[in-house]
Design a protein around this motif. Structure first.
Motif, PDB file in Angstrom:
ATOM      1  N   ILE A 293       6.266  79.062  17.773  1.00 29.54           N
ATOM      2  CA  ILE A 293       4.858  79.367  17.818  1.00 29.54           C
ATOM      3  C   ILE A 293       3.893  78.224  18.134  1.00 29.54           C
ATOM      4  CG2 ILE A 293       2.731  80.787  16.946  1.00 29.54           C
ATOM      5  CD1 ILE A 293       4.664  82.240  15.101  1.00 29.54           C
ATOM      6  N   ALA A 294       3.323  78.552  19.212  1.00 29.32           N
ATOM      7  CA  ALA A 294       2.341  77.263  19.615  1.00 29.32           C
ATOM      8  C   ALA A 294       0.878  77.690  19.336  1.00 29.32           C
ATOM      9  CB  ALA A 294       2.457  76.967  21.173  1.00 29.32           C
ATOM     10  N   ASP A 295       0.168  76.885  18.525  1.00 28.63           N
ATOM     11  CA  ASP A 295      -0.970  77.096  17.979  1.00 28.63           C
ATOM     12  C   ASP A 295      -2.082  76.361  19.133  1.00 28.63           C
ATOM     13  OD1 ASP A 295      -3.602  77.217  16.925  1.00 28.63           O
ATOM     14  OD2 ASP A 295      -2.886  76.985  14.759  1.00 28.63           O
ATOM     15  N   GLU A 296      -2.611  76.993  20.014  1.00 32.10           N
ATOM     16  CA  GLU A 296      -3.359  76.375  20.906  1.00 32.10           C
ATOM     17  C   GLU A 296      -4.620  76.804  20.757  1.00 32.10           C
ATOM     18  OE1 GLU A 296      -2.531  74.471  23.706  1.00 32.10           O
ATOM     19  OE2 GLU A 296      -0.578  74.590  24.138  1.00 32.10           O
ATOM     20  N   ILE A 297      -4.946  77.258  19.520  1.00 32.21           N
ATOM     21  CA  ILE A 297      -6.549  77.529  19.129  1.00 32.21           C
ATOM     22  C   ILE A 297      -7.593  76.490  19.648  1.00 32.21           C
ATOM     23  CG2 ILE A 297      -8.098  78.102  17.363  1.00 32.21           C
ATOM     24  CD1 ILE A 297      -5.705  79.380  16.002  1.00 32.21           C
ATOM     25  N   GLN A 298      -7.239  75.223  19.189  1.00 25.01           N
ATOM     26  CA  GLN A 298      -8.103  73.926  19.505  1.00 25.01           C
ATOM     27  C   GLN A 298      -7.849  73.376  20.898  1.00 25.01           C
ATOM     28  OE1 GLN A 298     -10.191  70.245  17.011  1.00 25.01           O
ATOM     29  NE2 GLN A 298      -8.868  71.868  16.055  1.00 25.01           N
ATOM     30  N   SER A 299      -6.582  73.252  21.044  1.00 20.03           N
ATOM     31  CA  SER A 299      -6.087  72.421  22.274  1.00 20.03           C
ATOM     32  C   SER A 299      -5.906  73.088  23.457  1.00 20.03           C
ATOM     33  CB  SER A 299      -4.815  71.738  21.919  1.00 20.03           C
ATOM     34  OG  SER A 299      -3.685  72.974  21.725  1.00 20.03           O
ATOM     35  N   GLY A 300      -5.868  74.624  23.402  1.00 22.36           N
ATOM     36  CA  GLY A 300      -5.682  75.395  24.711  1.00 22.36           C
ATOM     37  C   GLY A 300      -7.118  75.528  25.535  1.00 22.36           C
ATOM     38  N   MET A 301      -6.850  76.567  26.622  1.00 20.63           N
ATOM     39  CA  MET A 301      -8.403  76.732  27.501  1.00 20.63           C
ATOM     40  C   MET A 301      -8.948  75.684  27.970  1.00 20.63           C
ATOM     41  SD  MET A 301      -8.410  80.027  26.866  1.00 20.63           S
ATOM     42  CE  MET A 301      -9.933  80.388  27.675  1.00 20.63           C
ATOM     43  N   GLY A 302      -7.836  74.760  28.467  1.00 16.18           N
ATOM     44  CA  GLY A 302      -8.047  73.713  29.330  1.00 16.18           C
ATOM     45  C   GLY A 302      -8.641  72.315  28.680  1.00 16.18           C
ATOM     46  N   ARG A 303      -8.834  72.108  27.535  1.00 13.65           N
ATOM     47  CA  ARG A 303      -9.446  71.414  26.941  1.00 13.65           C
ATOM     48  C   ARG A 303      -8.530  69.940  27.037  1.00 13.65           C
ATOM     49  NH1 ARG A 303     -13.407  69.550  24.033  1.00 13.65           N
ATOM     50  NH2 ARG A 303     -14.221  71.688  24.176  1.00 13.65           N
ATOM     51  N   SER A 304      -7.368  70.193  27.132  1.00 13.25           N
ATOM     52  CA  SER A 304      -6.557  69.043  27.337  1.00 13.25           C
ATOM     53  C   SER A 304      -6.335  68.454  28.889  1.00 13.25           C
ATOM     54  CB  SER A 304      -5.134  69.321  26.748  1.00 13.25           C
ATOM     55  OG  SER A 304      -4.390  69.996  27.801  1.00 13.25           O
ATOM     56  N   GLY A 305      -6.757  69.173  29.706  1.00 13.27           N
ATOM     57  CA  GLY A 305      -6.713  68.818  31.241  1.00 13.27           C
ATOM     58  C   GLY A 305      -5.809  69.625  31.904  1.00 13.27           C
ATOM     59  N   THR A 306      -5.249  70.655  31.204  1.00 10.78           N
ATOM     60  CA  THR A 306      -4.227  71.629  31.474  1.00 10.78           C
ATOM     61  C   THR A 306      -4.653  73.013  30.736  1.00 10.78           C
ATOM     62  OG1 THR A 306      -2.574  71.030  30.095  1.00 10.78           O
ATOM     63  CG2 THR A 306      -2.443  70.702  32.507  1.00 10.78           C
ATOM     64  N   PHE A 307      -4.419  74.200  31.051  1.00 12.63           N
ATOM     65  CA  PHE A 307      -4.607  75.206  30.477  1.00 12.63           C
ATOM     66  C   PHE A 307      -4.052  75.266  29.015  1.00 12.63           C
ATOM     67  CE2 PHE A 307      -4.196  79.697  28.925  1.00 12.63           C
ATOM     68  CZ  PHE A 307      -5.585  80.134  29.002  1.00 12.63           C
ATOM     69  N   LEU A 308      -3.029  75.071  28.967  1.00 15.16           N
ATOM     70  CA  LEU A 308      -2.213  74.549  27.437  1.00 15.16           C
ATOM     71  C   LEU A 308      -1.783  73.311  27.486  1.00 15.16           C
ATOM     72  CD1 LEU A 308       0.372  77.616  27.854  1.00 15.16           C
ATOM     73  CD2 LEU A 308      -1.812  77.586  26.478  1.00 15.16           C
ATOM     74  N   ALA A 309      -2.433  72.837  26.370  1.00 15.48           N
ATOM     75  CA  ALA A 309      -2.056  71.366  25.995  1.00 15.48           C
ATOM     76  C   ALA A 309      -0.380  71.102  26.003  1.00 15.48           C
ATOM     77  CB  ALA A 309      -2.400  70.765  24.559  1.00 15.48           C
ATOM     78  N   GLY A 310       0.513  72.299  25.547  1.00 10.18           N
ATOM     79  CA  GLY A 310       1.742  72.025  25.411  1.00 10.18           C
ATOM     80  C   GLY A 310       2.480  71.725  26.839  1.00 10.18           C
ATOM     81  N   THR A 311       1.883  72.312  28.069  1.00  8.90           N
ATOM     82  CA  THR A 311       2.261  72.108  29.336  1.00  8.90           C
ATOM     83  C   THR A 311       2.770  70.687  29.602  1.00  8.90           C
ATOM     84  OG1 THR A 311       0.906  73.984  30.141  1.00  8.90           O
ATOM     85  CG2 THR A 311       1.780  72.357  31.662  1.00  8.90           C
ATOM     86  N   GLN A 312       1.787  69.720  29.042  1.00  8.37           N
ATOM     87  CA  GLN A 312       2.187  68.203  29.295  1.00  8.37           C
ATOM     88  C   GLN A 312       3.330  67.469  28.776  1.00  8.37           C
ATOM     89  OE1 GLN A 312      -1.785  65.939  29.249  1.00  8.37           O
ATOM     90  NE2 GLN A 312      -2.891  67.990  29.406  1.00  8.37           N
ATOM     91  N   ILE A 313       3.642  68.414  27.879  1.00 12.12           N
ATOM     92  CA  ILE A 313       4.927  67.894  27.050  1.00 12.12           C
ATOM     93  C   ILE A 313       6.249  69.058  27.293  1.00 12.12           C
ATOM     94  CG2 ILE A 313       3.635  66.372  25.351  1.00 12.12           C
ATOM     95  CD1 ILE A 313       4.005  68.907  23.519  1.00 12.12           C
ATOM     96  N   GLY A 314       6.205  69.611  28.180  1.00 13.60           N
ATOM     97  CA  GLY A 314       7.109  70.674  28.306  1.00 13.60           C
ATOM     98  C   GLY A 314       7.457  71.661  27.313  1.00 13.60           C
TER      99      GLY A 314
END
Length: 501
Positions: A293-314
């Protein structure tokens, strides 16, 4: 406490990255808000486009409550989220959406779904064992015998006794409560269940008896996952028949319900996970049959530069949790997206939330998604570019004050500025502030009064100041933070607490 450190201001207006309070003479004073609703304000306070849309929705008399009907605007939101998620994860899999009112509630929903899934897997395993017991009973009636090894385990060769003992021992194992896996330093909310997955013992310990417990893994030691799983391993007894001999075998009992992680660990001090760790976590979850389970509550919605922060680490999660910025800083909304291969549709019958799929929040979130995706994802580009400039500013301060600044971390507009521990300060006032876990409040009060900057430390790492403004971060605001941080660094270098305002 806020009053003591001059932080208990009454803010009367907010726009963009600025909060306004009234001075003693009644004039309005603007403060740069670097906390940004703990990452909720991707487009800033009261973004005009979002506010205008919210007004329009209310003027249109959008049905907020239309439960038990054939249509919900949440269906549109789920479809749009699928479009973005499937692009980011590069998958054709569908994701089912379960809605709640907040990030913490969304975590609770994911916990309930994971336990429901675990219960279903246990039921399937029990059904297999029951079938095998009856098959063995028939074989014994036709002349099969109980093996010596099985007899030694259950204390006799009588099959009825063996079957009863299998049932008794399995019932004991099945009564074990579920466990969850999480990372040390992780934060997943403060509700009854979610707080047990939050590593900070101060938040967790008072409520330990109320919910399922977690086993915490150091974020730099993924190899320990196997050890933790083995330490907690439980088995059920199953029955086999081969060549006229009835024997017993062990079947692994699914004790762990899920593994929750944050791609960028916010309250731990803004620690992005590595691609290597993301791969190791996915491999471990696949090996042990545990949903990731990826908790993207704070990191998601584009804040990292991609919609999901997890996208950048595969990162390839089974569930994704979104909230905070999903409502545009206006509506309160959280969602759990569950991969179709894991989804248990009966959850929709036994988990409901009055405002979880309301029309107003759903349609406002649709507007937020449109704004994020507009102009080929310009919002993501701004988060990356503005974040890179702010991070470069902080790195320059670190280079000038290596004795004061320990590390600068983060991705996009989710940054952490960590100071060295000051517990051995030559200043009695600074040492006392550290001892009482108040130095972050002293620093925050100083930055607020002298530099008109509103900023906080992370919850579980008080030496780290969080920096999470909106994508409309200006060069002037970056320069203001530069001056404020350098002022703090010089005070700490000089060990002169008298200069704190």
């Amino acid at each position: 406490m806020l009053t003591e450190f001059g932080l208990a201001l009454k803010y009367v207006r907010a726009r963009g990255n600025t909060l306004y309070y009234l001075a003693d003479d009644g004039t309005e004073v603007g403060v740069f808000d670097a906390a940004s609703g703990f990452g909720s304000l991707m487009f800033g306070h009261n973004n005009p486009e979002i506010v205008e849309h919210a007004k329009w929705l209310l003027d249109q008399q959008t049905p907020v409550h239309a439960q038990f009907s054939g249509y919900s605007f949440a269906l549109n939101l789920a479809a749009e989220l699928n479009t973005v998620i499937r692009r980011e994860l590069q998958t054709e899999d569908k994701f089912f959406a379960l809605f709640g009112n907040s990030g913490a509630e969304a975590v609770e929903i994911s916990i309930k779904h994971a336990e429901m899934d675990r219960g279903a897997r246990i039921a399937e395993l029990k059904a297999e064992i029951d079938t095998h017991v009856e098959q063995a009973r028939t074989a014994v009636a036709n002349g099969a015998r109980v093996s010596a090894d099985a007899a030694a385990v259950v204390g006799g060769t009588d099959f009825d006794h063996l079957a009863a003992e299998v049932a008794r021992r399995n019932a004991q194992t099945e009564a074990r409560p579920p466990l969850f896996l999480a990372l040390e330093g992780g934060f997943h909310g403060k509700l009854v269940s979610s707080v047990q997955l939050t590593h900070n013992n101060e938040f967790r310990a008072p409520f330990k008896a109320l919910a399922a417990q977690a086993r915490f893994i150091p974020r730099d030691r993924p190899e320990l996952i196997a050890k933790v799983v083995e330490d907690e391993r439980s088995t059920l007894l199953d029955v086999t028949v081969q060549d006229g001999v009835v024997d017993l075998v062990e079947r692994d009992f699914p004790i762990f319900a899920a593994f929750l992680i944050e791609p960028i660990m916010g309250e731990a001090g803004i620690f992005p996970l590595s691609a290597q760790l993301a791969g190791a976590l996915r491999e471990a979850c696949d090996t042990f049959g545990v949903p990731l389970i990826a908790d993207e509550i704070q990191s998601g919605m584009g804040r990292s530069g991609t919609f999901l922060a997890g996208t950048q680490i595969g990162l390839k999660p089974d569930y994704i949790i979104l909230a905070k910025a999903l409502g545009g800083g206006v509506a309160k909304l959280g969602v759990v997206l569950v991969n179709e291969h894991r989804y248990r549709k009966d959850i929709e019958l036994i988990h409901t939330s009055t405002y979880g799929r309301d029309g107003f929040s759903s349609r406002l979130a649709l507007k937020v998604l449109q704004m994020l995706e507009a102009d080929d994802g310009k919002a993501y580009q701004l988060a990356a570019e503005r974040g890179a400039k702010a991070k470069a500013m902080m790195e320059a301060i670190k280079a000038d004050y290596p004795d004061v600044v320990k590390e600068v971390r983060g991705v996009g507009l989710m940054l952490g500025f960590e100071l060295h521990d000051q517990s051995d300060s030559s200043s009695p006032e600074i040492r006392e502030a550290v001892e009482h876990e108040a130095l972050a409040f002293v620093i925050g009060g100083h930055l607020l009064r002298k530099h008109q900057i509103r900023i906080f430390s992370t919850a579980s790492n008080l030496e780290t100041m969080r920096f999470e403004p909106s994508i409309h971060l200006s060069d002037e605001e970056i320069a203001r933070v530069d001056a404020g941080f350098r002022d703090i660094c010089q005070i700490l270098r000089d060990q002169d607490a008298s200069r704190f305002e």
